[in-house]
Each structure stands twice: as structure tokens, then as C-alpha cells.
Design a protein around this motif. Structure first.
Motif, PDB file in Angstrom:
ATOM      1  N   PRO A  44       0.829  -1.130  -0.039  1.00 62.65           N
ATOM      2  CA  PRO A  44       0.007   0.010  -0.076  1.00 62.65           C
ATOM      3  C   PRO A  44       0.837   1.076  -0.107  1.00 62.65           C
ATOM      4  O   PRO A  44       0.165   2.297  -0.256  1.00 62.65           O
ATOM      5  CB  PRO A  44      -0.848  -0.214   1.350  1.00 62.65           C
ATOM      6  N   HIS A  45       2.140   1.166   0.290  1.00 63.94           N
ATOM      7  CA  HIS A  45       3.042   2.307   0.365  1.00 63.94           C
ATOM      8  C   HIS A  45       4.405   2.400  -0.130  1.00 63.94           C
ATOM      9  O   HIS A  45       5.337   2.098   0.350  1.00 63.94           O
ATOM     10  CB  HIS A  45       3.082   2.822   1.873  1.00 63.94           C
ATOM     11  N   PRO A  46       4.353   2.002  -1.499  1.00 62.28           N
ATOM     12  CA  PRO A  46       5.643   1.845  -2.215  1.00 62.28           C
ATOM     13  C   PRO A  46       6.231   3.058  -2.107  1.00 62.28           C
ATOM     14  O   PRO A  46       5.911   4.082  -1.909  1.00 62.28           O
ATOM     15  CB  PRO A  46       5.184   1.800  -3.698  1.00 62.28           C
ATOM     16  N   LEU A  47       7.729   2.859  -1.890  1.00 63.68           N
ATOM     17  CA  LEU A  47       8.724   3.846  -1.825  1.00 63.68           C
ATOM     18  C   LEU A  47       8.918   4.833  -3.319  1.00 63.68           C
ATOM     19  O   LEU A  47       9.098   6.035  -3.098  1.00 63.68           O
ATOM     20  CB  LEU A  47      10.043   3.395  -1.440  1.00 63.68           C
ATOM     21  N   GLY A  48       8.788   4.087  -4.329  1.00 64.02           N
ATOM     22  CA  GLY A  48       9.334   4.633  -5.570  1.00 64.02           C
ATOM     23  C   GLY A  48       7.985   5.295  -6.324  1.00 64.02           C
ATOM     24  O   GLY A  48       6.884   4.830  -6.188  1.00 64.02           O
ATOM     25  N   GLN A  49       8.064   5.960  -7.439  1.00 62.96           N
ATOM     26  CA  GLN A  49       7.321   6.567  -8.154  1.00 62.96           C
ATOM     27  C   GLN A  49       6.920   5.341  -9.448  1.00 62.96           C
ATOM     28  O   GLN A  49       7.778   4.673 -10.094  1.00 62.96           O
ATOM     29  CB  GLN A  49       7.537   7.697  -8.970  1.00 62.96           C
TER      30      GLN A  49
ATOM     31  N   TYR B  75       8.629  -7.667   0.248  1.00 62.77           N
ATOM     32  CA  TYR B  75       9.897  -8.049   0.610  1.00 62.77           C
ATOM     33  C   TYR B  75      10.878  -7.044   0.151  1.00 62.77           C
ATOM     34  O   TYR B  75      12.169  -7.227  -0.094  1.00 62.77           O
ATOM     35  CB  TYR B  75      10.287  -9.450  -0.109  1.00 62.77           C
ATOM     36  N   ARG B  76      10.625  -5.745   0.337  1.00 62.83           N
ATOM     37  CA  ARG B  76      11.450  -4.821  -0.180  1.00 62.83           C
ATOM     38  C   ARG B  76      12.517  -4.515   0.826  1.00 62.83           C
ATOM     39  O   ARG B  76      13.786  -4.098   0.348  1.00 62.83           O
ATOM     40  CB  ARG B  76      10.916  -3.248  -0.150  1.00 62.83           C
ATOM     41  N   ALA B  77      12.506  -4.731   2.147  1.00 62.31           N
ATOM     42  CA  ALA B  77      13.674  -4.757   2.979  1.00 62.31           C
ATOM     43  C   ALA B  77      14.590  -5.811   2.731  1.00 62.31           C
ATOM     44  O   ALA B  77      15.863  -5.771   2.780  1.00 62.31           O
ATOM     45  CB  ALA B  77      12.950  -4.668   4.526  1.00 62.31           C
ATOM     46  N   THR B  78      14.186  -6.942   2.494  1.00 63.44           N
ATOM     47  CA  THR B  78      14.787  -8.025   2.125  1.00 63.44           C
ATOM     48  C   THR B  78      15.909  -7.915   0.904  1.00 63.44           C
ATOM     49  O   THR B  78      17.030  -8.011   0.868  1.00 63.44           O
ATOM     50  CB  THR B  78      14.109  -9.313   1.972  1.00 63.44           C
ATOM     51  N   VAL B  79      15.107  -7.395  -0.260  1.00 62.49           N
ATOM     52  CA  VAL B  79      15.764  -7.067  -1.388  1.00 62.49           C
ATOM     53  C   VAL B  79      16.747  -5.901  -1.114  1.00 62.49           C
ATOM     54  O   VAL B  79      17.724  -6.096  -1.589  1.00 62.49           O
ATOM     55  CB  VAL B  79      14.850  -6.702  -2.497  1.00 62.49           C
ATOM     56  N   SER B  80      16.563  -4.991  -0.293  1.00 61.46           N
ATOM     57  CA  SER B  80      17.466  -3.892  -0.251  1.00 61.46           C
ATOM     58  C   SER B  80      18.653  -4.180   0.447  1.00 61.46           C
ATOM     59  O   SER B  80      19.787  -3.817   0.087  1.00 61.46           O
ATOM     60  CB  SER B  80      16.467  -2.627   0.472  1.00 61.46           C
ATOM     61  N   ARG B  81      18.381  -5.152   1.510  1.00 59.66           N
ATOM     62  CA  ARG B  81      19.678  -5.502   2.162  1.00 59.66           C
ATOM     63  C   ARG B  81      20.635  -6.317   1.322  1.00 59.66           C
ATOM     64  O   ARG B  81      21.973  -6.387   1.475  1.00 59.66           O
ATOM     65  CB  ARG B  81      19.412  -6.329   3.404  1.00 59.66           C
ATOM     66  N   GLY B  82      19.835  -7.093   0.454  1.00 55.74           N
ATOM     67  CA  GLY B  82      20.696  -8.117  -0.178  1.00 55.74           C
ATOM     68  C   GLY B  82      21.671  -7.286  -1.240  1.00 55.74           C
ATOM     69  O   GLY B  82      22.742  -7.602  -1.685  1.00 55.74           O
ATOM     70  N   LEU B  83      20.860  -6.259  -1.838  1.00 57.97           N
ATOM     71  CA  LEU B  83      21.760  -5.729  -3.027  1.00 57.97           C
ATOM     72  C   LEU B  83      22.652  -4.650  -2.392  1.00 57.97           C
ATOM     73  O   LEU B  83      23.865  -4.555  -2.804  1.00 57.97           O
ATOM     74  CB  LEU B  83      20.510  -4.515  -3.491  1.00 57.97           C
ATOM     75  N   ALA B  84      22.538  -4.042  -1.247  1.00 54.90           N
ATOM     76  CA  ALA B  84      23.301  -3.150  -0.562  1.00 54.90           C
ATOM     77  C   ALA B  84      24.611  -4.283  -0.318  1.00 54.90           C
ATOM     78  O   ALA B  84      25.784  -3.811  -0.398  1.00 54.90           O
ATOM     79  CB  ALA B  84      22.741  -2.767   0.861  1.00 54.90           C
ATOM     80  N   TRP B  85      24.396  -5.562   0.112  1.00 53.46           N
ATOM     81  CA  TRP B  85      25.619  -6.353   0.495  1.00 53.46           C
ATOM     82  C   TRP B  85      26.537  -6.624  -0.970  1.00 53.46           C
ATOM     83  O   TRP B  85      27.639  -6.667  -0.832  1.00 53.46           O
ATOM     84  CB  TRP B  85      25.002  -7.571   1.053  1.00 53.46           C
TER      85      TRP B  85
ATOM     86  N   PHE C  40      13.131 -12.859  -6.455  1.00 50.94           N
ATOM     87  CA  PHE C  40      12.406 -11.471  -6.030  1.00 50.94           C
ATOM     88  C   PHE C  40      12.234 -10.788  -6.968  1.00 50.94           C
ATOM     89  O   PHE C  40      11.093 -10.195  -7.033  1.00 50.94           O
ATOM     90  CB  PHE C  40      13.287 -10.968  -4.758  1.00 50.94           C
ATOM     91  N   LEU C  41      13.092 -10.414  -7.553  1.00 50.28           N
ATOM     92  CA  LEU C  41      13.048  -9.078  -8.747  1.00 50.28           C
ATOM     93  C   LEU C  41      12.290  -9.945  -9.688  1.00 50.28           C
ATOM     94  O   LEU C  41      11.522  -9.088 -10.383  1.00 50.28           O
ATOM     95  CB  LEU C  41      14.595  -8.963  -9.295  1.00 50.28           C
ATOM     96  N   GLY C  42      12.332 -11.182 -10.189  1.00 49.11           N
ATOM     97  CA  GLY C  42      11.417 -11.562 -11.120  1.00 49.11           C
ATOM     98  C   GLY C  42       9.890 -11.639 -10.671  1.00 49.11           C
ATOM     99  O   GLY C  42       9.212 -11.537 -11.730  1.00 49.11           O
ATOM    100  N   ALA C  43       9.781 -11.627  -9.420  1.00 43.22           N
ATOM    101  CA  ALA C  43       8.283 -11.342  -9.074  1.00 43.22           C
ATOM    102  C   ALA C  43       7.660 -10.072  -8.876  1.00 43.22           C
ATOM    103  O   ALA C  43       6.801  -9.688  -8.208  1.00 43.22           O
ATOM    104  CB  ALA C  43       7.983 -12.222  -7.775  1.00 43.22           C
ATOM    105  N   GLY C  44       8.621  -8.962  -9.213  1.00 45.49           N
ATOM    106  CA  GLY C  44       8.278  -7.532  -9.177  1.00 45.49           C
ATOM    107  C   GLY C  44       8.968  -7.024  -7.816  1.00 45.49           C
ATOM    108  O   GLY C  44       8.206  -5.878  -7.595  1.00 45.49           O
ATOM    109  N   GLN C  45       9.472  -7.706  -7.083  1.00 46.31           N
ATOM    110  CA  GLN C  45       9.754  -7.287  -5.515  1.00 46.31           C
ATOM    111  C   GLN C  45      11.099  -6.582  -5.672  1.00 46.31           C
ATOM    112  O   GLN C  45      11.969  -7.258  -5.933  1.00 46.31           O
ATOM    113  CB  GLN C  45       9.859  -8.367  -4.612  1.00 46.31           C
ATOM    114  N   THR C  46      11.082  -5.462  -5.327  1.00 43.50           N
ATOM    115  CA  THR C  46      12.320  -4.535  -5.634  1.00 43.50           C
ATOM    116  C   THR C  46      12.578  -4.035  -4.145  1.00 43.50           C
ATOM    117  O   THR C  46      11.959  -4.014  -3.275  1.00 43.50           O
ATOM    118  CB  THR C  46      12.231  -3.602  -6.711  1.00 43.50           C
ATOM    119  N   HIS C  47      13.639  -2.986  -4.132  1.00 43.12           N
ATOM    120  CA  HIS C  47      13.980  -2.512  -2.864  1.00 43.12           C
ATOM    121  C   HIS C  47      12.995  -1.198  -2.790  1.00 43.12           C
ATOM    122  O   HIS C  47      12.953  -0.613  -1.558  1.00 43.12           O
ATOM    123  CB  HIS C  47      15.171  -2.017  -3.000  1.00 43.12           C
TER     124      HIS C  47
END
Length: 614
Positions: A236-241, A343-353, A331-338
Motif C-alpha cells: 500500500p505504500h511503495p517508496l518509488g514512483q 520483501y522490499r527490505a529483504t531485497v534492499s539489504r541483499g543489493l546493498a551487500w 524476488f526481482l522476477g516477481a516484481g519485488q524491488t527495494h
């Protein structure tokens, strides 16, 4: 208080009456076979004595009585005495003679007067024992049953009654013939003839339409599947446009080329695309459950561990690029991004690593520089390119571009890639590098892929597809000079050729697809997730009857193979397929989920995805 059948204060010697009667303490007991009878102290009715338990139950009033310890002892002694008597089987008597009673003169101790007076009473009691009515016997039988068993019988009876009301109203599936005197002259012998569409004539091993796995599930299981599938579309509250849905539909239906590759991943159009391309509710639920398990084994620093995923709760658990990249791909394949998704927190921490541990020259073989080092780098490069393409976040553009430049520099002079930079190549490692280059083209990183890199890759693919029995380029080996053409390498090689520009009508592609379907159709007995991963992408791009046949089988096999219970619920076991032991559970789960995401993970190459107007 329970009445007691006890002796008087002074215990008299027990005696035996005729017809196997014993008087103990002034009270008579009669034996009929293995049954001991006495009189109820309340209603004078018959009482069945269970001497080994020391209790009895009245037939008339239901009163429970207890034997005194002295009486039990006397009955036990009498039993032992009768067992010593010659010629009398112990099975014929419930209670034997008392100890100390002689076989001849001992009968003088019987109180004959008492016996005479009681003969008429015991005769009536024995008559009741032998000639009880059916209703009395049924009442005694039911009263002897445990309460839980009676309750069980009653509930089963009620369930059967309710079932009669339910099933008698259901329509019968049997064929009905209705005779009529009306004759339609337009009808001819043979009935109505219709021509089936040839593209619907699928092979026998395809599940018939309308008989999917959903019909095997209970309503509760279907509700759980809907709930799980829904999680992939919620935020309900995506971070990006986000682009408007109308704009996404336009891009899907346009011919924008590779730049629209990832447009179908938009979760807002997920249901439409899944239904159109051949997915199901259960395939989406399987994706959601796979992502849930992958998220559950992420290390505290954002990485994943290929071999030590069970130790993810340990603060110092060592992550690696291969596991982290493989975990992020679905995750990215399912449209889940940072920026979007559950799972945006999960993806964000993985990308940062990944970005944190990338070397200055772009090398992403983090903690994984051995025989699978370039595998890990290629997969990590795909992740960074897709993250940039899906969000436009500039923080990923430079790391992705450096990873692509590292791939170009690591290519062997004969066009391949292998475990280490500059090593003579193999088809398996080359496939991941070309997928990374394709993702970079779709992401539009700002710099073109070097043309020589793609030409050399095409040259290498020629070198592993030499055969006298098939058109050159239709079947593929692992390395140049190998004698065997394998389905895994053929599927991977054909997918690379598609991205290098082959069209659907190319005879070499058509031959290779037919070879995969006819000679190496997916089999439950020999599951190979690596082959299915690449084969599914090839057949999805190819489309038509071939895709329908392949998709129905692989999709349902993967759903059935997913862990349904236990510690690893939602994942795919390494023991389920070839190469699972080497790649471990994160590897098998990633490939299975990405395969089930094929309907929207990449746009079909040879047709636009035209959705119905909203």
C-alpha cells in the motif's frame, strides 16, 4: 456409597451347595459356566460378580457392588482347590471348592437346611440367566460399553442421516435418454460434426483442461493458496514512483524491443498476465511460498549462504555472491524491488551487500572464487542490471556497468567463459554471462555492449553445435569436442541464440525445440531443474502448441515437488534433481521459483503481450 457384598464379622468356612453353589459368610454364590451370580443387597436382583476385579453389577437397578477382601480371598482359595480336583476342568467352574474341604467326607460341612431353602430362589435366578429376553440382553450389552464408544456410534449415526439429506438432492451424472416423436429433418445420421482446432490437439501426457491441481485441494487449501498468491501484489505504500497501469499496458503491447523486457513484472497486472500466459493460482502460491522461505534464511548482513543457509541466525554466518544472487533473482522476477513489495527490505539489504563487497574492477565473485566463480559473477551482474532497469535508481547503474565490463574482459579469445577470467569456455557458464549482457541491454546503462563480445559468443556457440545428424546450431555440447549433445546445454544454447537475434522461423531453432520435446520431455522420474529452467524460457518465447504442452507438465511437476511441511516448507529439496547436491537448497529453490515466474519474468520475444482493455 457403593453397597458391599461382605461376610459377617466372624468369617465362616465356605461350603459348596449342589449345582455348584458356595456359601461364604452366610451369603450364597452360584456358578454358571464362568459366571458367578449373587443377589443385589438393594433390590434382591441378580448381580454378576467379577471376582478378579472384586466388583459386580446388578441387572435390574444397575447398582455397583464391591466384594470384601476376605470374600475375594475365599473365592480365590476355592478356585485353587477345584483346580486340584481330579476329573473337573477348571474352565467349567467359575469358583472351585474351598481349601480344606475333603473330596468325600467334606460334603458333611454343607448346611443342608440353608441349601434346601434356597433351591427355589436360585432356580429362578438361573432361569433368568439363561432365558433373558432380547431387549434385556441388548440393554445389558449397551450398559457394558464405554461411554466414549456409545457417543461415537451415536455421532456416526447422525452423520449418516445428514449425508442422506445432502446427496439425495445432488444431480445425477448418469446419461439420460429422452424419447420424442418430433423429428428434425436437418439432423443426419452421425449427429453433429465439428472440427477441432489443430493447435488444441495436445499430447496425451498433458493434463486435460478443467482437471487442474486445484480440483485436488480442499476449500481450506485453496483459500490458503489465494492468500499466499495475493502477497505478491500487495504494497500500500511503495517508496518509488510507479508508472500508470495504462502506460504499462501500452509498453506490453508495443514493439519497444529489449527495453520493455521487465514491464510484465508489474504486480498490478499479475493476475491477467498469469492467466493469459498459462500460469495458475497454485503456481503463484508456490512462488509466494518459495520467496517466503528464501527470505527466512537471509543472513543478518543481507547476504545468503549457499552451503550454510541453516546457520543464518548466527551473527557471523558467512555469505557468498552465488547464494545471494540466486536468492535475489526470484524476488526481482516477481516484481519485488527495494522500492516495492512485501520483501522490499529483504531485497534492499541483499543489493546493498553485493554493492558493498564488489571490487573496484567490477568483480562480484564475493567469497566464491573457486570453480563456480564466474557463475556467481554472471548471476550477480544480472541482479544489479535488473534492479536498475526496474527502478531507475542511479545507485545501481555504475555497479551494474562495472560488472558488465568485467564480463567483457573475462571472455576467452575463442568466445567462451568458464570458471575463471580468460579460461577457455563452456556452454553453461557462457549462458549466464550472455543473460547478464542481455539484462544490461534491457536496462540501458548508458554504454553499449561491445560488438566483438557478442560476435565471439556466437562463434563459441557454433563450436559446440557441430553434428552430422542435425542442422548445425540446433543441438549443443558442454565444451567443444564433446561427443554428447545434452538437453540442458541445448536449451541454454538455443536461448542464447534467441537473444543473439534468431527468429522463431529459423529451421535450426525449430529442430532444436522439436528435439527437446520429442527426445527429452520433462519426466517426474528424472527431474533436472537446470534443464527445466532454460527449457521453459525457450518454449515460452517459442510459444504455440509446443509451449502449451511443455508448460502444463513442468508447472504442475514443480508445484508437486515443493516442500509442503516441515522445516523447509516452501523450498525445493536438493535431493529432488540433478546437480542439487552441488548447488544446495537455495540453488534448487531459486531455479524452481524463477521457472514458475516465466509468465511475467521476461516478455515473449516473438509476440507482443496484448492484454484486454480494463
Amino acid at each position: 456409597m457403593t453397597p458391599a457384598l461382605s461376610s459377617n464379622s466372624s468369617i465362616a468356612e465356605p461350603t459348596e451347595t449342589a449345582s455348584h453353589r458356595v456359601v461364604i459368610g452366610g451369603r450364597e454364590y452360584v456358578f454358571t459356566g464362568r459366571t458367578i451370580l449373587a443377589r443385589c443387597p438393594d433390590c434382591a436382583g441378580p448381580v454378576t460378580i467379577q471376582w478378579w476385579l472384586g466388583t459386580g453389577d446388578c441387572w435390574h437397578c444397575g447398582c455397583a457392588v464391591d466384594l470384601a477382601k476376605e470374600t475375594i480371598e475365599q473365592l480365590r482359595q476355592a478356585r485353587e482347590e477345584f483346580e486340584e480336583r481330579a476329573g473337573i476342568a477348571s474352565s467349567d467352574l467359575a469358583v472351585p471348592l474351598p481349601r480344606g474341604l475333603s473330596r468325600t467326607g467334606g460334603w458333611s460341612a454343607i448346611q443342608s437346611s440353608a441349601v434346601g431353602e434356597s433351591d427355589s430362589r436360585w432356580a429362578e435366578l438361573e432361569r433368568l440367566t439363561r432365558s433373558t429376553s432380547a431387549s434385556q440382553r441388548l440393554a445389558r450389552f449397551l450398559s457394558s460399553l464405554p461411554a466414549w464408544f456409545v457417543s461415537f456410534l451415536l455421532h456416526m449415526f447422525l452423520i449418516l442421516i445428514l449425508a442422506l439429506f445432502v446427496f439425495q438432492n445432488q444431480a445425477s451424472d448418469s446419461l439420460s435418454l429422452v424419447m420424442s416423436t418430433f423429428y428434425d429433418p436437418a439432423r443426419r445420421e452421425g449427429g453433429i460434426v465439428s472440427l477441432e482446432r489443430p493447435e488444441r490437439e495436445l499430447a496425451d501426457d498433458v493434463t486435460p483442461e478443467g482437471l487442474g491441481l486445484e480440483q485436488l485441494l480442499s476449500p481450506r487449501e485453496l483459500d490458503a493458496a489465494r492468500s499466499d498468491a495475493l502477497t505478491l501484489t500487495l504494497d500500500p505504500h511503495p517508496l518509488g514512483q510507479q508508472s500508470s497501469v495504462a502506460e504499462v499496458r501500452r509498453r506490453l503491447a508495443s514493439d519497444e524491443g529489449v527495453e520493455a523486457t521487465f514491464a510484465a513484472r508489474d504486480p498490478r497486472l499479475r493476475r491477467e498476465i498469469v492467466e493469459r500466459e498459462g500460469g495458475t493460482l497454485l503456481s503463484e502460491a508456490a512462488v509466494a511460498r518459495g520467496l517466503r522461505w528464501l527470505a527466512s534464511v537471509q543472513n543478518a548482513d543481507g547476504s545468503w549462504s549457499l552451503a550454510n543457509y541453516d546457520a543464518h541466525k548466527q551473527a557471523n554466518n558467512r555469505g557468498d555472491a552465488a547464494a545471494t544472487s540466486l536468492a535475489l533473482l526470484p524476488f526481482l522476477g516477481a516484481g519485488q524491488t527495494h522500492e516495492f513489495g512485501l520483501y522490499r527490505a529483504t531485497v534492499s539489504r541483499g543489493l546493498a551487500w553485493l554493492i558493498k563487497h564488489q571490487k573496484p574492477d567490477g568483480d562480484l565473485r564475493i567469497n566464491f572464487t573457486g570453480s563456480a566463480g564466474m557463475y556467481a559473477h554472471g548471476q550477480a551482474a544480472i541482479v544489479l542490471c535488473e534492479a536498475y532497469a526496474m527502478t531507475g535508481d542511479e545507485r545501481f547503474r555504475e555497479p551494474a556497468l562495472k560488472a558488465i565490463r568485467f564480463i567483457e574482459a573475462a571472455q576467452h579469445r575463442r568466445g567462451g567463459w568458464r570458471y575463471r577470467p580468460g579460461q577457455e569456455g563452456d556452454t553453461s557458464v557462457l549462458g549466464w554471462q550472455l543473460m547478464a549482457l542481455q539484462s544490461a541491454r534491457a536496462a540501458n546503462l548508458g554504454q553499449e555492449i561491445q560488438p566483438d563480445t557478442l560476435r565471439l559468443a556466437d562463434y563459441f556457440l557454433d563450436s559446440v553445435s557441430l553434428t552430422r545428424d542435425a542442422p548445425r546450431g540446433s543441438l549443443y555440447q558442454y565444451q567443444p569436442g564433446d561427443r554428447e549433445f545434452t538437453p540442458s546445454m541445448t536449451a541454454e544454447g538455443l536461448l542464447c541464440r534467441m537473444y543473439l537475434g534468431w527468429r522463431r522461423t529459423d529451421p535450426r531453432l525449430m529442430y532444436g525445440v522439436r528435439w527437446l520435446l520429442e527426445e527429452h520431455f520433462p519426466d517426474r522420474e528424472e527431474p533436472n531443474l537446470y534443464y527445466w529452467y532454460y527449457g521453459t524460457q525457450v518454449l515460452h518465447h517459442y510459444g504455440g502448441r509446443e509451449w502449451e504442452r511443455w508448460n502444463g507438465t513442468v508447472r504442475d511437476l514443480l508445484i508437486e515437488m515443493q516442500e509442503k511441511n516441515g522445516k523447509y516448507v516452501g523450498s525445493w529439496s536438493p535431493r529432488c534433481c540433478q546437480w542439487g547436491a552441488q548447488g544446495e537448497r537455495i540453488y534448487t529453490t531459486s531455479l524452481a521459483v524463477c521457472t514458475l515466474e516465466v509468465y511475467y519474468r521476461h516478455l515473449p520475444l516473438f509476440k507482443p503481450l496484448q492484454l484486454d482493455a480494463p
